[in-house]
Motif scaffolding. Structure first.
Motif: not given
Ligand code: GLU
Length: 399
Positions: A45-71
């Motif tokens: 029932d817990f929220a995902t820990p904040a430091h993990i969510v923050e890493a994801a937030s930063a990843a959303v803003l980084d164009p290197k995550n917008y493309r295919y990566t190794p399968a």
């Protein structure tokens, strides 16, 4: 039932995931305003820990995550998983033998698809997680159930496995801590099963998704740590969902010998390609960042485990073994069957679970989803207040 001529017999034979079905029903009733308390899905029932969510937030803003990566996954994540596996499973493995999957579920399916030919038998200790037999069948295999009841703490023995072994036995599914029972095999039991598998050339698919959730000072020793030579015929399955409250992020993984992993990676390259890069970045933060929040959640599960075992054990007709891992209790409720409750007389746990939902507005998963009737699974990964209120409702219903 759809006609086998319209869709394939292989798909027509699959049942919907019972855990997800009960969970969806409970959530729908809640959304409709019914005060349902759900012990259905194994979902913290817990929220995902904040430091993990923050890493994801930063990843959303980084164009290197917008493309295919190794399968097979981001190299940094595969490295982090290899390091975690050395730490927790005692297995030194190169990152090239790690595949990042869409949750542990995809790893489970890919493991069976990679190992099983049509007609191969997979030994499946029961009670088992509801997805294993369906995934085995989808891969062309035949699940062979080996049942261990509450009297043997829901743990199979080497003697039982040997009795079930045939010339077609290709693999054993080994899950410790277990979903749905929470049972944890001791190091000696794990080693005995590992030695038996080694001796008979039986592959092991070891699902370690609950490995970090153990209590009472118990450790779930990995089967490849107990029997290191077994690594050449073992696929480990794991993921971040349960330890880090990340069920919805869908990051799991599989690890195994180079040939099996190469085959599974080929399969994944056609099936789903890479897991969402944002989720993979979050998983890197989970595995390499601070571990305190995971330990706080584990302590909460431990407290809830004691509460629910005590509450259910107070009900006449319920035998609730104390689990040492995961976040499920698996009471034997055969003593409630054949008796009348509010005008209804359930004779199976499917009927009992329906009755409990109707009359107490409490959602539980019937034993039929995991093997024989006569048991219920309750996840205690829900808030303390709900947990206590739900148990009080069950005590009133079965008073
Ligand atoms: N593994 C969890 C459970 O058993 C999540 C639901 C599912 O995927 O089955 O409840």
């Amino acid at each position: 039932m759809p006609s086998p001529h319209r869709i394939s017999s292989r798909i027509a034979a699959i049942a919907e995931s019972a855990t997800l079905k009960v969970d969806a029903k409970a959530k729908a009733l809640k959304a409709a305003g019914r005060p349902v308390i759900s012990y259905a899905a194994g979902e913290p029932d817990f929220a995902t820990p904040a430091h993990i969510v923050e890493a994801a937030s930063a990843a959303v803003l980084d164009p290197k995550n917008y493309r295919y990566t190794p399968a097979a996954g981001l190299p940094e994540l595969r490295e982090a998983i290899a390091a975690k596996t050395l730490r927790d499973s005692g297995l030194a493995v190169p990152a090239s033998q790690v595949i990042v999957t869409n949750g542990g579920k995809q790893a489970v399916y890919q493991a069976f698809a990679t190992l099983l030919d049509d007609g191969d038998e997979a030994l499946l200790p029961a009670p088992y997680w509801t997805t294993y037999p369906e995934a085995i069948k989808l891969a062309g295999g035949v699940p062979v159930e080996v049942f261990a009841g509450a009297g043997q703490e829901y743990k199979v023995t080497v003697e039982q496995l040997e009795a079930a072994r045939t010339e077609r036995t290709k693999l054993l599914v080994f899950v410790s801590p277990s979903n749905p029972t929470g049972a944890v095999y001791t190091p000696a039991e794990t080693e005995a099963i590992g030695r038996w598998a080694l001796e008979h050339g039986v592959w092991v698919v070891s699902d370690e998704i609950y490995q970090n959730l153990t209590y009472d000072g118990v450790t779930a020793v990995s089967i490849v740590q107990a029997v290191p030579e077994l690594a050449a015929q073992t696929i480990l399955v794991n993921g971040v969902a349960k330890t880090y409250a990340m069920t919805g992020w869908r990051v799991g993984w599989m690890i195994g010998p180079a040939d099996a992993i190469a085959g599974a990676a080929n399969l994944q390259s056609h099936l789903s390609s890479n897991v969402s890069n944002v989720s993979q970045r979050a998983a890197i933060a989970a595995l390499t960042g601070p571990q305190e929040s995971a330990s706080v959640m584990r302590d909460a599960f431990d407290r809830r485990r004691r509460l629910i075992v005590a509450g259910l054990s107070a009900i006449d007709g319920v035998i609730c073994p104390t689990p040492h891992g995961a976040f499920y209790v698996y009471p034997d409720v055969r003593g409630l069957l054949g008796r009348s409750w509010g005008g209804v007389t359930p004779t199976t746990t499917l009927e009992l679970a329906d009755l409990i939902l109707e009359q107490a507005e409490v959602a539980v998963v019937p034993g039929e989803a995991f093997g024989p009737s006569g048991y219920l699974r309750l996840s205690y990964a829900l808030g303390d207040d709900d947990l206590l209120e739900g148990v009080a409702r069950l005590q009133r219903l079965f008073a």
